[in-house]
Write an enzyme that holds these catalytic residues in place. Structure first.
Site, PDB file in Angstrom:
ATOM      1  N   CYS A 109     129.412  15.701 -48.274  1.00 53.22           N
ATOM      2  CA  CYS A 109     129.653  17.135 -48.421  1.00 53.22           C
ATOM      3  C   CYS A 109     130.955  17.367 -49.166  1.00 53.22           C
ATOM      4  O   CYS A 109     132.000  16.914 -48.732  1.00 53.22           O
ATOM      5  CB  CYS A 109     129.753  17.799 -47.059  1.00 53.22           C
ATOM      6  SG  CYS A 109     128.254  17.652 -46.097  1.00 53.22           S
ATOM      7  N   ASN A 158     133.025   1.911 -46.479  1.00 54.92           N
ATOM      8  CA  ASN A 158     133.165   2.903 -45.414  1.00 54.92           C
ATOM      9  C   ASN A 158     131.844   3.509 -44.964  1.00 54.92           C
ATOM     10  O   ASN A 158     131.778   4.147 -43.928  1.00 54.92           O
ATOM     11  CB  ASN A 158     134.113   4.011 -45.869  1.00 54.92           C
ATOM     12  CG  ASN A 158     133.780   4.544 -47.233  1.00 54.92           C
ATOM     13  OD1 ASN A 158     133.841   3.806 -48.218  1.00 54.92           O
ATOM     14  ND2 ASN A 158     133.396   5.802 -47.313  1.00 54.92           N
TER      15      ASN A 158
HETATM   16  C1  PLP Z   1     139.299   6.502 -45.311  1.00 55.01           C
HETATM   17  C2  PLP Z   1     139.249   5.748 -46.583  1.00 55.01           C
HETATM   18  C3  PLP Z   1     140.084   6.070 -47.655  1.00 55.01           C
HETATM   19  C4  PLP Z   1     141.047   7.218 -47.592  1.00 55.01           C
HETATM   20  O1  PLP Z   1     142.139   6.911 -46.772  1.00 55.01           O
HETATM   21  P1  PLP Z   1     143.182   8.027 -46.358  1.00 55.01           P
HETATM   22  O2  PLP Z   1     144.234   7.263 -45.656  1.00 55.01           O
HETATM   23  O3  PLP Z   1     142.424   8.960 -45.460  1.00 55.01           O
HETATM   24  O4  PLP Z   1     143.661   8.690 -47.585  1.00 55.01           O
HETATM   25  C5  PLP Z   1     140.004   5.302 -48.793  1.00 55.01           C
HETATM   26  N1  PLP Z   1     139.145   4.296 -48.887  1.00 55.01           N
HETATM   27  C6  PLP Z   1     138.317   3.950 -47.886  1.00 55.01           C
HETATM   28  C7  PLP Z   1     137.390   2.799 -48.054  1.00 55.01           C
HETATM   29  C8  PLP Z   1     138.336   4.676 -46.709  1.00 55.01           C
HETATM   30  O5  PLP Z   1     137.508   4.341 -45.729  1.00 55.01           O
END
Ligand code: PLP
Length: 389
Positions: free
Chosen positions: A329, A154
């Site tokens: 953060c 991410n």
């Molecule tokens: C956004 C994200 C999450 C969290 O997902 P949610 O649906 O917001 O709980 C977990 N892992 C990765 C790699 C993400 O990008």
């Protein structure tokens, strides 16, 4: 209306596509039934819509509809996968392997299990963000019950070699989980070909609504056992109790359907936009690209900038663009991104990093504005630094 900054934070979340919203709306008011109500048409309508999304998600990853368990998002799916396996396979071993660049929704459940006595190996990554498969192989033990490696990162967008990891795990009967929150709809996923036994998905990174996700749980060869982490009415075959949320589920299905239909062309467009932005920024000295140059998400550009203060950089960019910086953060403290430090960056350089998340609604004109402003900001900050020295 006030002018808002250009949105380039698509790894944090994406807007709901209008087509997705349109598909969702009837399920709030008209088709409002509970999918568990088996005695009347209200329930049947809702159940049919849920079934439709199960089919779309299953097809998207080459699973079967019965293998899809709806959750509130990828965080919950990761928690269910990791804690659920830990609890169900406790008697076979207590060793779990994951990676330093995973999302906190994977690392934190693992750290929690550590407090319960599980043995957690956190693999480092190479400079390009990829894991070293030889290191992984060395870390596998007879008491290893689970390996958890994300599909797409991410922060730096790096795509891990799932098929190779899956192959290693399959030979040793170790369960392989992958957090594919950033990957679904954006890169091809095939849980059978990749030997992935558990996969976490979410809707809101792919132009669907927030608050809905899913966990794929393999049912055959092997059948993965999971201990439920939320008990109640026995929904989702006992793995996740709680009334299903049809509008969100319908939106999830529609979002993935659109993303798959447009995937090839959209990736082409995003690749071009990203190259254009990088071409502009890389004219400056001391601007580094983070993550593997090609094995990555098309819409991700993450850079580190030498010779500027991270906080000042973000402050300078903010009026024009909504981006994320290299700091994670939490409520009170600001720490440098654990992903960038895992790639070998100093704390200072990690702070002076910017993540551009280019998405479906980003235009070329926006990219040009962003590149121009980012270059001007970096040059101006560097000049100021020279003046105060
Ligand atoms: C956004 C994200 C999450 C969290 O997902 P949610 O649906 O917001 O709980 C977990 N892992 C990765 C790699 C993400 O990008």
């Amino acid at each position: 209306m006030s002018i808002r900054p250009i949105y380039l934070d698509c790894h944090a979340t994406t807007p709901v596509d209008e087509r997705v919203l349109a598909a969702m709306l009837p399920y709030f008011t008209e088709h409002f039934g509970n999918p568990s109500s088996i005695g009347h048409v209200y329930g049947w309508e809702a159940e049919a819509a849920v079934k439709q999304t199960r089919e779309v998600l299953a097809a998207a990853i080459n699973a079967t509809p019965e293998e899809i368990v709806f959750t509130s998002g990828a965080t919950e799916a990761n928690n269910l996968a990791i804690k659920g396996v830990a609890e169900a396979y406790f008697s076979q071993g207590q060793h779990i392997i994951t990676v330093a660049t995973e999302h906190s929704a994977v690392l934190d459940p693992c750290n929690y299990l550590k407090t319960l006595g599980f043995d957690i190996t956190i693999l480092p990554v190479q400079k390009d963000g990829l894991i070293n498969l030889i290191e992984l192989e060395k870390a596998l033990r007879p008491d290893t019950i689970l390996v958890s490696v994300m599909a797409a990162n991410n922060e730096v967008g790096v795509l891990q070699p799932l098929a190779e990891i899956g192959e290693m795990c399959r030979h040793r009967d170790i369960i392989f989980h992958s957090d594919a929150a950033q990957a679904i709809g954006k890169v091809p996923l095939d849980v059978r070909a990749m030997n992935v036994n558990l996969m976490s998905l979410t809707a809101h990174k792919v132009y669907g609504p927030k608050g809905i996700g899913a966990l794929y749980v393999q049912r055959r060869n092997p059948r993965v056992k999971l201990a439920a982490q939320q008990h109640g009415g026995g929904h989702e075959r006992g793995m996740r109790s709680g009334t299903l949320y049809p509008p969100q589920i319908v939106g999830f299905g529609k979002a993935v359907e659109i993303a798959l239909a447009e995937q090839v062309m959209e990736n082409q467009r995003l690749t071009e936009l990203r190259a254009r932005l990088w071409q502009g920024l890389s004219q400056l000295e001391g601007v580094h690209l983070n993550g593997h140059p090609t094995q990555r998400l098309a819409g991700n550009l993450n850079i580190s900038v030498e010779g500027v203060d991270g906080a000042a950089l973000l402050l300078g960019l903010q009026p024009v663009m909504a981006v994320s910086s290299g700091s994670a953060c939490s409520s009170a403290t600001t720490a440098p991104s654990h992903v960038l430090t895992a790639l070998g960056h100093s704390e200072k350089l990690a702070y002076a990093s910017v993540r551009f998340g280019i998405g479906r609604f980003t235009t070329q004109a926006e990219i040009d504005t962003v590149a121009k402003h980012a270059i001007a900001t970096i040059e101006s900050l560097r000049k100021q630094t020279i003046l105060v020295q």
